[in-house]
Design an enzyme around this catalytic site. Structure first.
Site, PDB file in Angstrom:
ATOM      1  N   CYS A  73       1.083  -1.246   0.298  1.00  0.00           N
ATOM      2  CA  CYS A  73       0.065  -0.428  -0.498  1.00  0.00           C
ATOM      3  C   CYS A  73       0.526   1.046   0.177  1.00  0.00           C
ATOM      4  O   CYS A  73       1.774   0.889   0.406  1.00  0.00           O
ATOM      5  CB  CYS A  73      -1.361   0.122   0.860  1.00  0.00           C
ATOM      6  SG  CYS A  73      -1.846   1.155   1.384  1.00  0.00           S
ATOM      7  N   CYS A 183      -1.176   3.743  -5.815  1.00  0.00           N
ATOM      8  CA  CYS A 183      -2.359   3.098  -5.500  1.00  0.00           C
ATOM      9  C   CYS A 183      -1.720   1.338  -5.597  1.00  0.00           C
ATOM     10  O   CYS A 183      -2.176   1.676  -7.358  1.00  0.00           O
ATOM     11  CB  CYS A 183      -3.259   4.053  -5.262  1.00  0.00           C
ATOM     12  SG  CYS A 183      -4.479   3.139  -4.259  1.00  0.00           S
TER      13      CYS A 183
END
Ligand code: DGL
Length: 259
Positions: A73, A183
């Site tokens: 992440c 992302c």
């Protein structure tokens, strides 16, 4: 120790894009994937909250005996990895937007970056950006709403297409030739992005680099799994298991876990 799993966590299902790269490069490794979908998105949350959620995920993976943790992440990496590395003994691999290769290769001197607010406002991102991209135009865009749509199973929806058209327009107007996906949810948008962007725009992300780095660090610590027994790949989520299952092409079981 080498037979212990690699732990991987994300705010949700997006980190499975990283898990796929790791599994392709290191098929002998056992893996344990944790999706904190109940708390997604992390992007709009403050640094302290992101650190606390990252601690919770790390503790869970450590209790399961993971030998190394991949923070799959960008938002958790850019806000919490320094804290995690300071407080836990095992190695951590993080992911950051691939702004450096984009800045080095651009011919139009303009690159776009789509990432969460938490990533784009982090100190780590501004450091990398000013180090490698100070001489070019960087069109930054928060991907507000994208993670929510993916988490609710609306990946290829009209809503998603409208959002992406809106977010990419300033980049297209600025004549970018590279789009950086900052992302881990976003690689799943690839077919939509290819449709919307002009043909000359290359799309890059850091997934493969993360897998290579994972291998390097496992080798360095003598942690590569060299046994040839059948590997175990486990997936847990505190959200809807069906969404993750579909991103894994229904090839793996996904278990609901209240963590
Ligand atoms: N996959 C996460 C990332 O790479 C999504 C962030 C979020 O939950 O907002 O940043």
């Amino acid at each position: 120790m080498s037979k212990q799993p690699i732990g991987i966590f994300d705010s949700g299902v997006g980190g499975t894009s990283i898990w796929k790269e790791i599994h392709t490069l290191l098929p002998n490794e056992n893996t344990l994937y944790l999706a904190d979908s109940a708390n997604a998105p992390y992007g709009p949350k403050g640094k302290d909250t992101i650190i606390n959620l990252s601690i919770k995920n790390t503790e869970y993976l450590l209790n399961k005996g993971c030998k190394l943790i991949v923070v799959a992440c960008n938002t958790a990496t850019t806000n919490a990895i320094d804290y995690l590395r300071e407080h836990y003994k095992i190695p951590f691999i993080g992911i950051e937007p691939a702004i450096k290769p984009a800045a080095l290769q651009t011919k139009t001197n303009a690159v776009g970056i789509l990432a969460t607010k938490g990533t784009l406002s982090s100190a780590l991102f501004s450091k990398t950006s000013s180090l490698f991209a100070s001489n070019i135009k960087v069109v930054e865009q928060h991907g507000d709403g994208i993670v929510e749509l993916i988490e609710s199973g609306k990946l290829y929806s009209d809503e998603m297409i409208s959002l992406l058209k809106l977010y990419l327009k300033p980049m297209i107007d600025a004549n970018i030739d590279y789009l950086v996906l900052g992302c881990t949810h976003y690689p799943y948008l690839m077919p939509l992005l290819i449709d919307i962007l002009p043909n000359n725009v290359k799309i890059i992300d850091s997934g493969e680099a993360v897998a290579r780095q994972t291998k390097t660090i496992l080798e360095k610590h003598n942690l590569l799994n060299t046994s040839f027994i059948k590997t175990k790949n486990e997936f847990f989520t505190n959200g809807n298991p069906d969404v993750m299952k579909s991103l894994l092409d229904d090839k793996f079981d996904v278990e609901y876990l209240d963590f």
